[in-house]
Design an enzyme around this catalytic site. Structure first.
Site, PDB file in Angstrom:
ATOM      1  N   GLY A 145      -0.061 -35.081 -20.239  1.00  6.95           N
ATOM      2  CA  GLY A 145      -0.192 -34.859 -18.693  1.00  6.95           C
ATOM      3  C   GLY A 145      -0.639 -35.951 -18.026  1.00  6.95           C
ATOM      4  NE  ARG A 146      -4.748 -40.113 -20.255  1.00  7.92           N
ATOM      5  CZ  ARG A 146      -6.160 -41.324 -19.452  1.00  7.92           C
ATOM      6  NH1 ARG A 146      -6.168 -41.247 -18.891  1.00  7.92           N
ATOM      7  NH2 ARG A 146      -6.301 -41.576 -20.676  1.00  7.92           N
ATOM      8  CE  LYS A 179      -4.629 -43.746 -22.151  1.00 10.01           C
ATOM      9  NZ  LYS A 179      -5.251 -43.887 -23.337  1.00 10.01           N
ATOM     10  CG  ASP A 185      -7.161 -38.622 -12.408  1.00  8.00           C
ATOM     11  OD1 ASP A 185      -6.411 -38.235 -13.187  1.00  8.00           O
ATOM     12  OD2 ASP A 185      -8.096 -39.345 -11.425  1.00  8.00           O
ATOM     13  N   GLY A 186      -3.629 -37.105 -14.101  1.00  2.00           N
ATOM     14  CA  GLY A 186      -3.033 -38.229 -13.776  1.00  2.00           C
ATOM     15  C   GLY A 186      -3.145 -39.124 -13.876  1.00  2.00           C
ATOM     16  NE  ARG A 224      -0.241 -46.056 -25.175  1.00  2.00           N
ATOM     17  CZ  ARG A 224      -0.367 -44.153 -25.035  1.00  2.00           C
ATOM     18  NH1 ARG A 224       0.486 -43.834 -24.395  1.00  2.00           N
ATOM     19  NH2 ARG A 224      -1.933 -44.295 -24.610  1.00  2.00           N
ATOM     20  CG  ASP A 274      -2.941 -33.738 -29.070  1.00  2.20           C
ATOM     21  OD1 ASP A 274      -4.037 -33.616 -29.953  1.00  2.20           O
ATOM     22  OD2 ASP A 274      -3.384 -34.535 -27.759  1.00  2.20           O
ATOM     23  CG  ASN A 275      -4.120 -37.931 -30.450  1.00  8.72           C
ATOM     24  OD1 ASN A 275      -3.365 -38.673 -28.648  1.00  8.72           O
ATOM     25  ND2 ASN A 275      -5.320 -38.535 -29.652  1.00  8.72           N
ATOM     26  CG  ASP A 334      -3.458 -41.458 -26.745  1.00 11.62           C
ATOM     27  OD1 ASP A 334      -3.667 -41.897 -25.970  1.00 11.62           O
ATOM     28  OD2 ASP A 334      -3.745 -40.071 -26.620  1.00 11.62           O
TER      29      ASP A 334
END
Length: 459
Positions: A97-98, A118, A130-131, A184, A257-258, A267
């Site tokens: 999403g970002r 990120k 807002d990404g 990253r 998801d992490n 993350d």
């Protein structure tokens, strides 16, 4: 702005293997057009290992602030699709999403690596976000990943941090606040949640494709056997859990998801290092039930590995999946003993003596409230003296059965322990926020790297 001497640089070896999965796995996206790009951190050590040491600062900003494609790799950024259990609640609406993956290459060990972002702007998976990334969040991630790398935790590496000139509003910190984009370097971005999404969609063909891709490109095996994949993930995630404990680290958001299927930590949001061996210590202010508290992390990571097994049921034998998953505890117990001995600078003995020492150390840390960083520093330096009370007698007796694994003469062991507790993080940020003073930040990265060299002085 190199922070320590660099080895001979690796040649640039680009890759595009992610494209072989097909467009069911990602969405092509565009990076945000930032009003400014001010370079705050570049990881020259990591750059040398992936063939990018030759970039000057202007070229660095072009690629990692403006996201001009690197030669021979992905032609445009890709936002990956995945689902995830978030605090044990299944969410099919997540995805990059970002952030996005925008390059692949091989490192000096021959591993396939990804450069991901990120704070690089909105994607189809941004929902109401807002990404963007706050500069403070980027600073925190650099510090976390550097410290974990020093402590022997397999982690994504903060490759670049560029301030982007936007004023961000955040409900959980003073606003408006400064913005940044982080890059990253990771050994793949395939999550347990990537498999969960395909299982949710009942897409067995792509489950098999992803299994084959992961085994071939991330584990170096020409196989499509889902049991073999789960075996690998169980071993790697058990080691990750063990290394977190030895590091005194609390990730804070161990959602599916992490969790990367290579067992690589990544993350870093509300992370913290525990000052003492407090099983209930949490990192995220919103983790009211302590689901991801310090001592519950092995359980949480095992639960996540279980979700991978669940996702593979349609293409694998259930009994074999259960048997593979059942090995987690054995791997964890072996790895946590090895990790704690390594941090204390001790050579492993036999299984029983190792377990006796680790049990004694954990008990004494818990009952005395002693500093984790201080205790491991003193043991490595050979200074568990009478300044430690009689409550440490059991530890002293167990230490007598182990020999040093490393040279204790490194000057680091004569000084104070390197730590990364929340007060220090906030102090580093305060100087940046108030006076744009980055000296404490860069000094801390240099100190952490010196600590890592001292810990790994046995090679």
């Amino acid at each position: 702005m190199p922070l320590d001497p660099q080895p001979s640089p690796q040649a640039w070896r680009p890759a595009t293997t992610l494209l072989s999965l097909g467009d069911a796995f990602y969405d092509p996206v565009e990076a945000a057009d930032f009003p400014q790009t001010t370079l705050r951190f570049r990881n020259d050590r990591a750059a040398a290992q992936v063939g990018l040491a030759h970039l000057d600062d202007a070229e660095w900003i072009d690629h990692f602030g403006r996201f001009q494609p690197l030669p021979g790799t992905l032609p445009q950024p890709l936002a990956l699709r995945y689902h995830g259990h978030q605090f044990r609640n299944y969410n099919p609406e997540v995805g990059d999403g970002r952030g996005f993956t925008f390059a692949q290459m091989y490192d000096d060990r021959g591993r396939l690596m990804d450069l991901g972002t990120k704070g690089s702007g909105t994607t189809p998976w941004s929902r109401f976000g807002d990404g963007r990334l706050t500069l403070k969040g980027g600073v925190r991630e650099v510090l976390a990943s550097e410290m974990l790398e020093a402590l022997g935790v397999t982690s994504s590496r903060s490759f670049s941090l560029i301030e982007t000139g936007e004023a961000l509003e955040r409900g959980d910190e003073p606003s408006p606040t400064r913005s940044a984009v982080l890059v990253r370097l990771s050994h793949g971005h395939i999550r347990i949640g990537t498999f969960q999404r395909l299982a949710y969609l009942r897409d067995d063909a792509n489950l098999r494709r992803l299994t084959s891709y992961t085994l071939e490109h991330l584990y170096g095996e020409a196989s499509d056997d889902p049991i073999r994949l789960l075996d690998h993930v169980v071993v790697r995630t058990a080691k990750l859990a063990a290394r977190y404990m030895a590091a005194g680290f609390v990730h804070g958001v161990l959602n599916t998801d992490n969790i990367n299927v290579t067992g690589e930590s990544f993350d870093y949001g509300p992370w913290r290092f525990a000052p003492t061996w407090d099983p209930t210590f949490t990192a995220a202010y919103f983790d009211h039930a302590g689901l991801y508290a310090f001592a519950r992390q092995p359980e949480a990571i095992h639960w996540n590995a279980m979700q991978l097994a669940v996702s593979l049921r349609s293409i694998a034998d259930s009994d074999a999946l259960i048997a593979s998953l059942g090995a987690f505890a054995v791997h964890y117990q072996r790895e946590v003993a090895a990790a704690i001995l390594w941090r204390m600078g001790l050579a492993p003995g036999d299984t029983d003596t190792d377990r006796t020492l680790v049990t004694a150390v954990e008990k004494a840390l818990r009952t005395t409230g002693a500093s984790i960083d201080r205790l491991f520093h003193d043991v490595f330096g050979g200074r568990l003296t009478d300044t430690y009370s009689a409550e440490w007698d059991e530890v002293r007796a167990a230490l007598a059965t182990h020999l040093p694994r490393a040279d204790r003469s490194h000057p680091y062991w004569q000084g104070e322990p390197c730590s990364m507790l929340i007060d220090e993080v906030e102090a580093i940020w305060a100087g940046i926020a108030a006076d744009d003073d980055w000296s404490a930040f860069h000094a801390k990265v240099a100190q952490i790297r010196d600590f890592g060299r001292a810990l790994d002085s046995d090679g």
